[in-house]
Write a protein that holds these residues in place. Sequence first.
Motif, PDB file in Angstrom:
ATOM      1  N   VAL A  17     -34.924  -4.188 -13.828  1.00  0.00           N
ATOM      2  CA  VAL A  17     -35.104  -3.921 -12.403  1.00  0.00           C
ATOM      3  C   VAL A  17     -34.043  -2.883 -12.036  1.00  0.00           C
ATOM      4  CG1 VAL A  17     -35.231  -4.896 -10.089  1.00  0.00           C
ATOM      5  CG2 VAL A  17     -35.800  -6.333 -12.065  1.00  0.00           C
ATOM      6  N   SER A  18     -34.490  -1.710 -11.605  1.00  0.00           N
ATOM      7  CA  SER A  18     -33.550  -0.612 -11.352  1.00  0.00           C
ATOM      8  C   SER A  18     -33.450  -0.291  -9.868  1.00  0.00           C
ATOM      9  CB  SER A  18     -34.019   0.655 -12.070  1.00  0.00           C
ATOM     10  OG  SER A  18     -33.518   0.700 -13.368  1.00  0.00           O
ATOM     11  N   GLY A  19     -32.246   0.044  -9.461  1.00  0.00           N
ATOM     12  CA  GLY A  19     -32.022   0.416  -8.067  1.00  0.00           C
ATOM     13  C   GLY A  19     -31.658   1.880  -7.939  1.00  0.00           C
ATOM     14  N   GLY A  20     -32.094   2.497  -6.847  1.00  0.00           N
ATOM     15  CA  GLY A  20     -31.774   3.900  -6.587  1.00  0.00           C
ATOM     16  C   GLY A  20     -31.075   4.071  -5.247  1.00  0.00           C
ATOM     17  N   GLY A  25     -30.906  -1.944 -14.003  1.00  0.00           N
ATOM     18  CA  GLY A  25     -30.776  -0.528 -14.304  1.00  0.00           C
ATOM     19  C   GLY A  25     -30.449   0.233 -13.027  1.00  0.00           C
ATOM     20  N   ALA A  26     -30.204   1.535 -13.156  1.00  0.00           N
ATOM     21  CA  ALA A  26     -29.818   2.302 -11.969  1.00  0.00           C
ATOM     22  C   ALA A  26     -30.150   3.776 -12.158  1.00  0.00           C
ATOM     23  CB  ALA A  26     -28.321   2.155 -11.728  1.00  0.00           C
ATOM     24  N   ALA A  48     -22.871   2.334 -17.333  1.00  0.00           N
ATOM     25  CA  ALA A  48     -23.581   1.634 -18.417  1.00  0.00           C
ATOM     26  C   ALA A  48     -25.002   1.241 -17.990  1.00  0.00           C
ATOM     27  CB  ALA A  48     -22.803   0.397 -18.832  1.00  0.00           C
ATOM     28  N   HIS A  49     -25.250   1.197 -16.669  1.00  0.00           N
ATOM     29  CA  HIS A  49     -26.577   0.805 -16.170  1.00  0.00           C
ATOM     30  C   HIS A  49     -27.515   1.995 -16.001  1.00  0.00           C
ATOM     31  CE1 HIS A  49     -25.489  -3.390 -15.046  1.00  0.00           C
ATOM     32  NE2 HIS A  49     -24.281  -2.856 -14.977  1.00  0.00           N
ATOM     33  N   GLN A  50     -27.002   3.197 -16.164  1.00  0.00           N
ATOM     34  CA  GLN A  50     -27.822   4.369 -15.825  1.00  0.00           C
ATOM     35  C   GLN A  50     -28.990   4.607 -16.798  1.00  0.00           C
ATOM     36  OE1 GLN A  50     -25.695   8.090 -15.081  1.00  0.00           O
ATOM     37  NE2 GLN A  50     -27.488   9.206 -15.812  1.00  0.00           N
TER      38      GLN A  50
END
Length: 405
Positions: free
Chosen positions: A280-283, A307-308, A321-323
């Motif tokens: 699940v990624s945030g922007g 994720g990001a 590290a989440h990119q």
Amino acid sequence: MSVKVIYEKCIGCSVCKDVCPFDAIDIIDNKAVITDKCTACGVCIEKCPIDAIGKEESEIQGISIDDYKGVWVFAEQREGKLLNVSIELLGEGRKIADQLNTNLTAVLLGYNIEDLTDRLIKYGADDVLYVDNRLLEYYTTGGYAKVICDLITDRKPEILLIGATNIGRDLGPRISSRIHTGLTADCTRLDVDLDNRRLMQTRPAFGGNLMATIICPKHRPQMATVRPGVMEKAKFDKTREGKIEKIIPYLTESDIKAKVIEYVKGGKAEVQLEEASIIVSGGRGLGSPEGFKLIEKLAKKLGGVVGASRATVDAGWIDQAHQVGQTGKTVRPDLYIACGISGAIQHLAGMRESKCIVAINKDKNAPIFEVADYGIVGDIYEILPELLIGLENMGEILEKAEVCE
Ligand code: FAD
Ligand code: SF4
Ligand code: SF4
């Protein structure tokens, strides 16, 4: 094989220039000069009226390129567990070996990890070189580089693929420099030019603004490190059989300059984005770092990881590290939920191979919807809480269903 002009003989008649189908010959100072466009097709050799062009066996310290055969994959393991990138490389290595009509060999280094060898065969290797030694239990640059360089010198593979992990990025350059060959780091795509058995190694260049395809025409092995998560994993085929060769290396403590005194695992658990099946990624659409609390909640509920986009990393909202993306990690999970991410090309480069993409964005024209399997147009702060309630209810329903059974 490459093509060479014998300058003492050449009379500059231009016959070769006129017949070359690849426009690979210039006439300079009345002599033919072969340029990089040459594919070694040999047409000019036949047409030169005075035999002033010939074949040249490429020499590397007295060794012919044509002596190098086979595709090798460095099967990276940690504490006896095979890394996913090794399985991805076996998948890609298998394709390349089949195209070149040659063997795929997995090179496994470690101590008492014999049980991995059969898995490497089942994942597509024709044979496994298993180097077993107490000094190889933990990775050291000196120990691993020496063993692999000795194997290369002895057996001469034409291609060596290594995962672009922390270890691979350390090991690859050390080997290529000792063996005097080229290395293309961080590849995102590999192809083969069958005319000359060249590995076409593609990677982002100039800060990711263009893709460069790099070749290594005059040295062997052709070496590439490949980003984890980019290639598809090899399929496990339990019927496959192959040859396993156990090798006792010539390795002493003096070959290893750095002494490992103790292993201490980092306090901060590393984000295993490449291994995750749900992300699940945030922007930037989250609006603030607090938004990631909601993302974390959903990821936890689904058994996934966070994720990001780079915009949020650059803003200091979350660790690098989440990119996900071209300058972050490349992922291909079963489910990728993009929340408030516009879908810039550099972000898509890292996640577009995900099996199912769900995008939540309040702008119905956001490019992320072009790659999404399911799109939700709306405000994340309205949709995510609803989604969480829905999942909560579903959990309860399923629990009750189990009780009824
Ligand atoms: P934005 O583009 O600002 O998008 C935010 C989105 O959120 C918008 O679509 C908006 O409609 C939506 N939104 C706003 N509020 C809400 C709300 N309340 N609810 C729902 N939706 C909302 N980027 C990466 O991600 N990874 C990389 O590896 C990467 N590498 C790069 C390498 C280079 C060389 C360059 C030049 C750029 C790179 N970038 C990378 C940056 C990339 O170009 C984009 O700038 C970045 O991905 C944008 O991040 P974003 O989608 O979070 O932000
Ligand atoms: Fe020289 Fe032969 Fe080419 Fe003529 S055809 S320019 S002689 S190499
Ligand atoms: Fe051109 Fe073929 Fe001669 Fe190369 S070998 S210079 S491609 S004609």
